[in-house]
Design a protein around this motif. Structure first.
Motif, PDB file in Angstrom:
ATOM      1  N   ALA A 138       0.815  -1.218   0.000  1.00 20.39           N
ATOM      2  CA  ALA A 138       0.000   0.000   0.000  1.00 20.39           C
ATOM      3  C   ALA A 138       0.848   1.267   0.000  1.00 20.39           C
ATOM      4  O   ALA A 138       0.575   2.200  -0.758  1.00 20.39           O
ATOM      5  CB  ALA A 138      -0.941   0.002   1.201  1.00 20.39           C
ATOM      6  N   SER A 144      -3.794   0.266  -4.236  1.00 20.49           N
ATOM      7  CA  SER A 144      -5.014   0.620  -3.508  1.00 20.49           C
ATOM      8  C   SER A 144      -5.343  -0.508  -2.535  1.00 20.49           C
ATOM      9  O   SER A 144      -4.799  -1.619  -2.641  1.00 20.49           O
ATOM     10  CB  SER A 144      -6.182   0.802  -4.487  1.00 20.49           C
ATOM     11  OG  SER A 144      -6.530  -0.452  -5.057  1.00 20.49           O
ATOM     12  N   HIS A 145      -6.257  -0.240  -1.596  1.00 17.06           N
ATOM     13  CA  HIS A 145      -6.664  -1.290  -0.667  1.00 17.06           C
ATOM     14  C   HIS A 145      -7.223  -2.498  -1.426  1.00 17.06           C
ATOM     15  O   HIS A 145      -6.959  -3.646  -1.064  1.00 17.06           O
ATOM     16  CB  HIS A 145      -7.688  -0.766   0.333  1.00 17.06           C
ATOM     17  CG  HIS A 145      -7.090   0.076   1.407  1.00 17.06           C
ATOM     18  ND1 HIS A 145      -7.556   1.334   1.698  1.00 17.06           N
ATOM     19  CD2 HIS A 145      -6.055  -0.144   2.259  1.00 17.06           C
ATOM     20  CE1 HIS A 145      -6.837   1.849   2.683  1.00 17.06           C
ATOM     21  NE2 HIS A 145      -5.919   0.976   3.030  1.00 17.06           N
ATOM     22  N   THR A 149      -5.800  -6.251  -1.331  1.00 16.75           N
ATOM     23  CA  THR A 149      -6.701  -7.352  -0.993  1.00 16.75           C
ATOM     24  C   THR A 149      -6.546  -8.498  -1.985  1.00 16.75           C
ATOM     25  O   THR A 149      -6.454  -9.663  -1.596  1.00 16.75           O
ATOM     26  CB  THR A 149      -8.163  -6.836  -0.995  1.00 16.75           C
ATOM     27  OG1 THR A 149      -8.297  -5.904   0.075  1.00 16.75           O
ATOM     28  CG2 THR A 149      -9.151  -7.945  -0.824  1.00 16.75           C
ATOM     29  N   THR A 159      -8.182  -6.421   5.227  1.00 15.27           N
ATOM     30  CA  THR A 159      -6.984  -5.756   4.715  1.00 15.27           C
ATOM     31  C   THR A 159      -6.877  -4.340   5.265  1.00 15.27           C
ATOM     32  O   THR A 159      -5.818  -3.917   5.726  1.00 15.27           O
ATOM     33  CB  THR A 159      -7.001  -5.725   3.173  1.00 15.27           C
ATOM     34  OG1 THR A 159      -7.040  -7.067   2.687  1.00 15.27           O
ATOM     35  CG2 THR A 159      -5.779  -5.019   2.617  1.00 15.27           C
ATOM     36  N   LYS A 160      -7.983  -3.603   5.226  1.00 14.32           N
ATOM     37  CA  LYS A 160      -7.973  -2.231   5.749  1.00 14.32           C
ATOM     38  C   LYS A 160      -7.623  -2.215   7.232  1.00 14.32           C
ATOM     39  O   LYS A 160      -6.823  -1.392   7.687  1.00 14.32           O
ATOM     40  CB  LYS A 160      -9.328  -1.569   5.523  1.00 14.32           C
ATOM     41  CG  LYS A 160      -9.603  -1.222   4.080  1.00 14.32           C
ATOM     42  CD  LYS A 160     -10.968  -0.569   3.932  1.00 14.32           C
ATOM     43  CE  LYS A 160     -11.242  -0.147   2.514  1.00 14.32           C
ATOM     44  NZ  LYS A 160     -12.549   0.517   2.375  1.00 14.32           N
ATOM     45  N   ILE A 163      -3.895  -3.038   7.771  1.00 20.68           N
ATOM     46  CA  ILE A 163      -3.035  -1.893   7.458  1.00 20.68           C
ATOM     47  C   ILE A 163      -3.150  -0.833   8.548  1.00 20.68           C
ATOM     48  O   ILE A 163      -2.140  -0.302   9.011  1.00 20.68           O
ATOM     49  CB  ILE A 163      -3.384  -1.316   6.069  1.00 20.68           C
ATOM     50  CG1 ILE A 163      -2.987  -2.309   4.967  1.00 20.68           C
ATOM     51  CG2 ILE A 163      -2.705   0.030   5.842  1.00 20.68           C
ATOM     52  CD1 ILE A 163      -3.475  -1.939   3.579  1.00 20.68           C
TER      53      ILE A 163
END
Length: 176
Positions: A138, A144-145, A149, A159-160, A163
């Protein structure tokens, strides 16, 4: 103490003080360059990203909000977004693929701020393997997220969260 010094210099920069801006640049440019180089992997691109970031910092110094992080964090986010813009630009223009033979942050000669890079490496090693991979993809590769993923084969929400928790651990470890 460093944050307070950056805050004073940024406030003076917002008032148009070129000397304060030069001091702020001297105190932070190595960190912004290291991050840009790690993301872009090309010296020229990293230099462009940092130059553009400082132009934006000069013009938007009065927009910094103390409640949203340190001055350095704010500046790093500007440089990071500029590096992401450049990555997208060169990807669209079908520039040559970035390869591992290009100069990276690991090849930079020792600088007064090389200790910062060593500390970041130490802190990254304390993260779980998948968490470290997600943050690397990232923040250093500009994915991007959703792309992270797909790469690590995990649900988007996980995933978010991974992070976000990893970044919180890094901030604590780095004392930010």
């Amino acid at each position: 103490m460093e944050h307070e010094q950056h805050l004073v210099l940024l406030a003076k920069t917002a008032a148009g003080d070129q000397q304060a801006f030069a001091s702020l640049y001297g105190a932070t440019s190595a960190q912004l360059y290291a991050i840009s180089l790690k993301m872009l992997r090309k010296k020229e691109w990293a230099e462009d990203a940092v130059q553009d970031a400082y132009v934006k910092i000069w013009h938007n110094a009065d927009q910094y909000q103390t409640g949203k992080g340190t001055v350095l964090t704010w500046m790093i986010s500007i440089a990071r977004y500029r590096a992401l813009d450049l990555l997208r630009y060169y990807k669209i223009r079908n520039e040559q693929e970035l390869d591992d033979t290009t100069q990276t942050a690991d090849n930079i000669p020792a600088t007064p701020n090389s200790q910062d890079k060593k500390q970041l490496d130490i802190c990254l090693e304390q993260l779980e393997s998948q968490q470290k991979q997600a943050i690397h993809l990232a923040f250093f590769k500009g994915l991007s997220h959703q792309e992270v993923t797909e790469h690590i084969d995990a649900p988007l929400g996980s995933t978010k969260s991974m992070i976000r928790r990893g970044m919180q651990l890094l901030k604590r470890c780095l004392g930010i």
